[in-house]
Scaffold this active site. Structure first.
Site, PDB file in Angstrom:
ATOM      1  N   TYR A 156       0.843  -1.201   0.000  1.00 52.40           N
ATOM      2  CA  TYR A 156       0.000   0.000   0.000  1.00 52.40           C
ATOM      3  C   TYR A 156       0.874   1.245   0.000  1.00 52.40           C
ATOM      4  O   TYR A 156       1.790   1.354   0.820  1.00 52.40           O
ATOM      5  CB  TYR A 156      -0.923   0.005   1.225  1.00 52.40           C
ATOM      6  CG  TYR A 156      -1.839   1.203   1.262  1.00 52.40           C
ATOM      7  CD1 TYR A 156      -2.821   1.354   0.296  1.00 52.40           C
ATOM      8  CD2 TYR A 156      -1.719   2.185   2.236  1.00 52.40           C
ATOM      9  CE1 TYR A 156      -3.662   2.461   0.299  1.00 52.40           C
ATOM     10  CE2 TYR A 156      -2.554   3.302   2.250  1.00 52.40           C
ATOM     11  CZ  TYR A 156      -3.526   3.425   1.273  1.00 52.40           C
ATOM     12  OH  TYR A 156      -4.358   4.516   1.268  1.00 52.40           O
ATOM     13  N   ASP A 255       9.362   2.523   0.876  1.00 51.05           N
ATOM     14  CA  ASP A 255       8.266   3.253   1.521  1.00 51.05           C
ATOM     15  C   ASP A 255       8.379   3.082   3.035  1.00 51.05           C
ATOM     16  O   ASP A 255       8.088   2.016   3.567  1.00 51.05           O
ATOM     17  CB  ASP A 255       6.928   2.722   0.992  1.00 51.05           C
ATOM     18  CG  ASP A 255       5.746   3.515   1.529  1.00 51.05           C
ATOM     19  OD1 ASP A 255       5.882   4.117   2.609  1.00 51.05           O
ATOM     20  OD2 ASP A 255       4.685   3.518   0.877  1.00 51.05           O
ATOM     21  N   LYS A 282       3.360  10.161   8.295  1.00 49.34           N
ATOM     22  CA  LYS A 282       2.923   9.820   9.663  1.00 49.34           C
ATOM     23  C   LYS A 282       3.735  10.503  10.774  1.00 49.34           C
ATOM     24  O   LYS A 282       3.527  11.671  11.021  1.00 49.34           O
ATOM     25  CB  LYS A 282       2.911   8.299   9.820  1.00 49.34           C
ATOM     26  CG  LYS A 282       1.957   7.671   8.758  1.00 49.34           C
ATOM     27  CD  LYS A 282       1.384   6.369   9.171  1.00 49.34           C
ATOM     28  CE  LYS A 282       0.734   5.639   8.029  1.00 49.34           C
ATOM     29  NZ  LYS A 282      -0.696   5.753   7.975  1.00 49.34           N
TER      30      LYS A 282
HETATM   31  C1  LIG Z   1       3.160   2.122   3.707  1.00 49.03           C
HETATM   32  C2  LIG Z   1       2.245   3.298   3.416  1.00 49.03           C
HETATM   33  N1  LIG Z   1       2.483   4.064   2.349  1.00 49.03           N
HETATM   34  C3  LIG Z   1       1.697   5.103   2.040  1.00 49.03           C
HETATM   35  C4  LIG Z   1       0.610   5.436   2.816  1.00 49.03           C
HETATM   36  C5  LIG Z   1      -0.257   6.598   2.428  1.00 49.03           C
HETATM   37  O1  LIG Z   1      -0.094   7.647   3.331  1.00 49.03           O
HETATM   38  P1  LIG Z   1      -1.254   8.743   3.508  1.00 49.03           P
HETATM   39  O2  LIG Z   1      -2.406   8.041   4.154  1.00 49.03           O
HETATM   40  O3  LIG Z   1      -0.621   9.799   4.384  1.00 49.03           O
HETATM   41  O4  LIG Z   1      -1.584   9.243   2.140  1.00 49.03           O
HETATM   42  C6  LIG Z   1       0.333   4.665   3.942  1.00 49.03           C
HETATM   43  C7  LIG Z   1      -0.842   4.969   4.783  1.00 49.03           C
HETATM   44  O5  LIG Z   1      -1.205   4.254   5.677  1.00 49.03           O
HETATM   45  C8  LIG Z   1       1.157   3.558   4.253  1.00 49.03           C
HETATM   46  O6  LIG Z   1       0.902   2.762   5.296  1.00 49.03           O
END
Ligand SMILES: Cc1ncc(COP(=O)(O)O)c(C=O)c1O
Length: 441
Positions: A156, A255, A282
């Site tokens: 994700y 990521d 985050k």
């Molecule tokens: C691994 C990862 N990448 C990207 C995101 C996307 O971040 P945002 O919700 O701030 O757009 C998340 C959100 O939970 C995430 O867990």
């Protein structure tokens, strides 16, 4: 699995009896907002409405206290209302909320990040993890002159089109385990998105090597969600992905939007890799909306238009917002090696305790963690890839979630990607283990 959670037929009824105000507020919200709440908050029969947070506790609109392990999607690493964060926010509010110019605070945060993370020579701030992965992918495409990306099945990275390919594909549409199909996750995505994405299986060196070498002339990057505290990644596998991308001259975007909370140098330090680009979010916003992407100077400097137009840009009305930057900087300053040691010890204590419990009670369940991020998966199957996660017992997960809420423990409703906060002590961890024990009987 026969246990108290399955037999308790009054679980949902007691939930309703205990939360009439939340029900009322949810029904009201549904009249003006589709589904009442954002998708991630919804669970059956309706979600609780929270009134306030303090340290590691949340209080709902009935004034009931919950120990907060959901931790705002893992973002609130210092817990709620940490005095050091509140102080800088108030100071910044007094100086002006948003000034339409640099305030210098983002420079301090960028220095702090570049100092902590060896692979990050330059960094840019934005408003969400979604934006961070979007811009990192654009840079990778621009730098490499190639268009396709590779991502992992079940990974994700937020909600722009290419990264929403194969986030949670129904298994009947997902193709073979070694060569997964690209399946759109959301309605309305560009029909071209799936064509631009090569989907890789986690923890499978042979297939990953095959797919990357096969597509290497078209691939701008591999974007790797390590699924921190959700799906264990073997260190050798993560290092293999770094090596195979380097050998094939494909950029690696790591990521760390969740993973940065495992230590001062983040998850890449833990795995011993140097990605080309990394995305953040985050915890680096101290509880405010944030994202960031950074990495090699030669790639990031495509965004430097000071000596002439490079053709690349990244902006955004609220990018580098002073209140966010101040809260993020204050948060990082609290995250000393001792703070990480405390958080990570609690994470290990929790997972060891839960796994001992599941073993003793002969329950098909397992707890996994990296540092302070953890998940409880209702399955006895070894967790290899997205597909093993997709086969967990969803009904049992829901019932265990409700049973824990009833005992005052607030976790994510899928029991996945929960997080420990700094104010927590062993008593909170042991309390959760006891609550799980009581729930499973
Ligand atoms: C691994 C990862 N990448 C990207 C995101 C996307 O971040 P945002 O919700 O701030 O757009 C998340 C959100 O939970 C995430 O867990």
């Amino acid at each position: 699995m026969k246990n108290t959670v399955t037999r308790d037929i009054l679980l949902e009824e007691r939930y309703r009896t205990g939360s009439p105000r939340s029900k009322e507020l949810f029904e009201r919200a549904c009249k003006t907002m589709p589904g009442g709440v954002k998708g991630a908050y919804f669970h059956r029969p309706y979600p609780l409405t929270m009134n306030r947070g303090d340290r590691c506790y949340l209080y709902d609109v009935e004034e009931r206290q919950f120990t907060d392990f959901a931790n705002h999607h893992s973002a609130m690493i210092l817990g709620h209302n940490h005095p050091a964060v509140i102080e800088v926010i108030q100071e910044q509010l007094a100086n002006g909320i948003a000034l339409g110019a640099s305030t210098g605070i983002e420079t301090e945060l960028s220095e702090e990040m570049c100092c902590r993370i060896s692979s990050v020579n330059r960094i840019r701030f934005c408003n969400s993890g979604t934006e961070a992965t979007l811009h990192a992918i654009r840079l990778a495409r621009g730098f490499s002159g190639r268009t396709k990306i590779a991502k992992f099945e079940g990974g994700y990275h937020g909600s722009h089109d290419v990264v929403e390919v194969s986030v949670s594909p129904p298994l009947e549409k997902a193709g073979t385990e070694t060569m997964p199909n690209g399946v759109p996750t959301a309605g309305g995505m560009s029909p071209y998105a799936t064509e631009e994405v090569v989907v890789l299986p986690y923890n499978d060196e042979v297939s990953v090597e095959k797919l990357i070498t096969q597509h290497r002339r078209e691939l701008a990057c591999v974007i790797f969600d390590p699924k921190t505290g959700v799906l264990p990644q073997r260190k050798e596998f993560v290092q293999f992905v770094r090596e195979i991308t380097r050998e094939n001259r494909v950029l690696l975007i790591f990521d760390e939007i969740v993973g940065f909370r495992v230590g001062q140098g983040g998850l890449q330090e833990y795995y011993g890799i140097l990605p080309d680009l990394t995305t953040y979010g985050k915890i680096i916003g101290g509880g405010f909306p944030v994202g960031a992407f950074g990495g090699r100077a030669d790639i990031m400097d495509l965004l430097d238009n000071t000596c002439g137009n490079t053709g690349f840009s990244q902006s955004g009305t609220f990018s580098g917002h002073p209140v966010t930057m101040a809260a993020g900087l204050a948060t990082l300053k609290q995250l000393t090696p001792e703070a990480f040691a405390h958080l990570n010890e609690l994470g290990d204590r929790l997972c060891n305790g839960l796994n001992d419990l599941f073993f003793c009670k002969n329950v098909s369940a397992q707890a996994v963690n990296i540092g302070s991020v953890f998940s409880i998966h209702l399955t006895g199957e070894a967790l290899m890839n997205y597909r093993s996660l997709a086969r967990t017992d969803k009904e049992m997960t829901h019932r265990l979630f409700l049973a824990l809420l009833e005992q005052g423990y607030f976790l994510s409703h899928g029991l996945s990607m929960n997080a420990i906060s700094l104010p927590m002590e062993p008593i909170h961890i042991d309390g959760l283990i006891e609550a799980v024990e009581k729930a499973i009987g």
